[in-house]
Scaffold this active site. Structure first.
Site, PDB file in Angstrom:
ATOM      1  N   SER A 130      81.015  25.910   1.293  1.00 16.40           N
ATOM      2  CA  SER A 130      82.083  25.086   1.879  1.00 16.40           C
ATOM      3  C   SER A 130      83.311  25.968   2.065  1.00 16.40           C
ATOM      4  O   SER A 130      83.391  27.063   1.497  1.00 16.40           O
ATOM      5  CB  SER A 130      82.394  23.954   0.896  1.00 16.40           C
ATOM      6  OG  SER A 130      83.663  23.385   1.131  1.00 16.40           O
ATOM      7  N   TYR A 137      84.227  19.861  -6.967  1.00 17.70           N
ATOM      8  CA  TYR A 137      83.606  20.246  -5.686  1.00 17.70           C
ATOM      9  C   TYR A 137      83.944  21.705  -5.383  1.00 17.70           C
ATOM     10  O   TYR A 137      83.085  22.503  -5.008  1.00 17.70           O
ATOM     11  CB  TYR A 137      84.109  19.305  -4.584  1.00 17.70           C
ATOM     12  CG  TYR A 137      83.435  19.478  -3.252  1.00 17.70           C
ATOM     13  CD1 TYR A 137      82.263  18.790  -2.957  1.00 17.70           C
ATOM     14  CD2 TYR A 137      83.968  20.327  -2.278  1.00 17.70           C
ATOM     15  CE1 TYR A 137      81.638  18.946  -1.721  1.00 17.70           C
ATOM     16  CE2 TYR A 137      83.347  20.481  -1.051  1.00 17.70           C
ATOM     17  CZ  TYR A 137      82.182  19.792  -0.773  1.00 17.70           C
ATOM     18  OH  TYR A 137      81.572  19.949   0.438  1.00 17.70           O
TER      19      TYR A 137
HETATM   20  N1  LIG Z   1      80.989  17.487   5.956  1.00 23.76           N
HETATM   21  C1  LIG Z   1      81.649  18.613   5.751  1.00 23.76           C
HETATM   22  O1  LIG Z   1      82.730  18.839   6.328  1.00 23.76           O
HETATM   23  C2  LIG Z   1      81.104  19.648   4.815  1.00 23.76           C
HETATM   24  C3  LIG Z   1      81.778  20.872   4.754  1.00 23.76           C
HETATM   25  C4  LIG Z   1      81.286  21.856   3.898  1.00 23.76           C
HETATM   26  C5  LIG Z   1      80.168  21.622   3.138  1.00 23.76           C
HETATM   27  N2  LIG Z   1      79.549  20.417   3.214  1.00 23.76           N
HETATM   28  C6  LIG Z   1      78.353  20.248   2.384  1.00 23.76           C
HETATM   29  O2  LIG Z   1      77.268  19.913   3.218  1.00 23.76           O
HETATM   30  C7  LIG Z   1      76.304  19.210   2.445  1.00 23.76           C
HETATM   31  C8  LIG Z   1      75.928  17.929   3.174  1.00 23.76           C
HETATM   32  O3  LIG Z   1      77.068  17.098   3.238  1.00 23.76           O
HETATM   33  P1  LIG Z   1      77.340  16.053   4.418  1.00 23.76           P
HETATM   34  O4  LIG Z   1      78.690  16.340   4.922  1.00 23.76           O
HETATM   35  O5  LIG Z   1      76.192  16.001   5.325  1.00 23.76           O
HETATM   36  O6  LIG Z   1      77.472  14.714   3.562  1.00 23.76           O
HETATM   37  P2  LIG Z   1      76.612  13.371   3.540  1.00 23.76           P
HETATM   38  O7  LIG Z   1      77.318  12.486   2.574  1.00 23.76           O
HETATM   39  O8  LIG Z   1      76.367  12.884   4.918  1.00 23.76           O
HETATM   40  O9  LIG Z   1      75.222  13.849   2.924  1.00 23.76           O
HETATM   41  C9  LIG Z   1      75.076  14.140   1.551  1.00 23.76           C
HETATM   42  C10 LIG Z   1      73.643  13.920   1.172  1.00 23.76           C
HETATM   43  O10 LIG Z   1      73.458  14.307  -0.189  1.00 23.76           O
HETATM   44  C11 LIG Z   1      72.662  13.316  -0.819  1.00 23.76           C
HETATM   45  N3  LIG Z   1      72.862  13.350  -2.271  1.00 23.76           N
HETATM   46  C12 LIG Z   1      73.990  13.098  -2.980  1.00 23.76           C
HETATM   47  N4  LIG Z   1      73.736  13.195  -4.290  1.00 23.76           N
HETATM   48  C13 LIG Z   1      72.420  13.520  -4.413  1.00 23.76           C
HETATM   49  C14 LIG Z   1      71.566  13.765  -5.503  1.00 23.76           C
HETATM   50  N5  LIG Z   1      71.990  13.663  -6.772  1.00 23.76           N
HETATM   51  N6  LIG Z   1      70.276  14.086  -5.261  1.00 23.76           N
HETATM   52  C15 LIG Z   1      69.814  14.179  -3.986  1.00 23.76           C
HETATM   53  N7  LIG Z   1      70.571  13.945  -2.911  1.00 23.76           N
HETATM   54  C16 LIG Z   1      71.869  13.623  -3.134  1.00 23.76           C
HETATM   55  C17 LIG Z   1      73.095  12.018  -0.159  1.00 23.76           C
HETATM   56  O11 LIG Z   1      72.133  10.996  -0.360  1.00 23.76           O
HETATM   57  C18 LIG Z   1      73.194  12.455   1.288  1.00 23.76           C
HETATM   58  O12 LIG Z   1      71.910  12.419   1.898  1.00 23.76           O
HETATM   59  C19 LIG Z   1      76.930  18.982   1.077  1.00 23.76           C
HETATM   60  O13 LIG Z   1      76.511  19.994   0.192  1.00 23.76           O
HETATM   61  C20 LIG Z   1      78.403  19.146   1.356  1.00 23.76           C
HETATM   62  O14 LIG Z   1      79.108  19.520   0.205  1.00 23.76           O
HETATM   63  C21 LIG Z   1      79.977  19.424   4.039  1.00 23.76           C
END
Ligand SMILES: NC(=O)c1ccc[n+]([C@@H]2O[C@H](COP(=O)([O-])OP(=O)(O)OC[C@H]3O[C@@H](n4cnc5c(N)ncnc54)[C@H](O)[C@@H]3O)[C@@H](O)[C@H]2O)c1
Length: 227
Positions: free
Chosen positions: A119, A132
């Protein structure tokens, strides 16, 4: 010619029902089959990445694996509470280690690869969500360590650091006008991004074209981390 072909690769994506994980699944499926057949290539399995037994049971049910993408993630407004802090670390960081341990035999057999999701908070302070931030900084370090540990097994380990992507995870901060405007003013390309825009990096890192790449964290951020 560089080989970007990922058709035929078996890919496990945690957080596959989420915004970015879902985009990864569709990208790999679309590249493996005509779009009309792509959905049928995606199989969903419930999994809590905090659960050792469940992760090991899933690994026992899967015969072969080429690409492991740890994309599950969560954040909480209560991350200064130690038990919440530990839980967030468990999902992002310990979960990543758990998965690699469980799927190491599969990845060694396929000379496969791991892609972790870092991230912008891997690089910058995260005052509202300190767990986080700590977890995502840890993902960068863990990625390097695992890359060194498993290079001799033919397993590459990399991470992708997405910038600001429109998903359920970021909905609350996106709805906060001051926060949204502040992030927007810091993004050189001048916009937040869609989950699909991160998928190309995962496909590249999983492809033979990336065979020399291990231990890196690749920003996919519209220039945010360069500014
Ligand atoms: N959206 C952003 O701007 C962004 C930026 C940097 C990094 N990320 C990272 O990208 C990844 C995906 O995030 P996203 O933005 O798609 O969010 P999202 O909320 O759409 O997806 C998160 C997913 O993680 C799953 N999850 C949560 N806890 C869990 C657990 N204990 N076991 C299994 N699955 C679990 C949820 O069910 C969901 O499917 C994450 O690691 C997030 O930190 C996102």
């Amino acid at each position: 010619m560089p080989d970007f072909n990922v058709a035929g690769k078996r890919v496990l994506i945690t957080g596959g029902t989420g915004g970015i994980g879902g985009a990864f699944a569709r990208a790999f499926a679309d590249l493996a089959a005509p779009p009309a057949d792509a959905d049928a290539r995606i199989r969903h399995e419930p999994l809590d990445v905090r659960d050792d037994t469940a992760v090991e049971a899933l690994a026992a049910r899967i015969d072969t694996l080429d690409v492991l993408i740890h994309c599950a993630g969560r954040a909480s407004p209560s991350e200064y509470e130690p038990d919440i802090f530990a839980d967030v670390l468990d999902v992002h960081l310990v979960g990543g280690l758990r998965l690699v341990n469980a799927f190491h035999p599969h990845l060694k057999a396929s000379a496969g690869c791991v892609i972790n999701i870092a991230s912008m908070y891997s690089f910058f302070g995260s005052p509202m969500t300190p767990a986080y931030g700590a977890a995502k900084a840890g993902v960068v370090a863990l990625t390097r360590s695992l890359a060194l540990r498993f290079a001799a097994d033919g397993i590459r380990v990399n991470a992708i650091a997405p910038g600001w992507i429109d998903t359920a995870l970021t909905r609350a901060v996106r709805d906060n006008k001051a926060f949204f405007e502040n992030t927007l003013s810091r993004i050189p390309i001048g916009r937040w991004a869609e989950p699909d825009e991160v998928a190309g990096a995962a496909v590249f890192l999983a492809s033979p074209a990336a065979r020399l790449i291990t231990g890196i964290t690749l920003p996919v951020d519209g220039g945010y981390s360069a500014a």
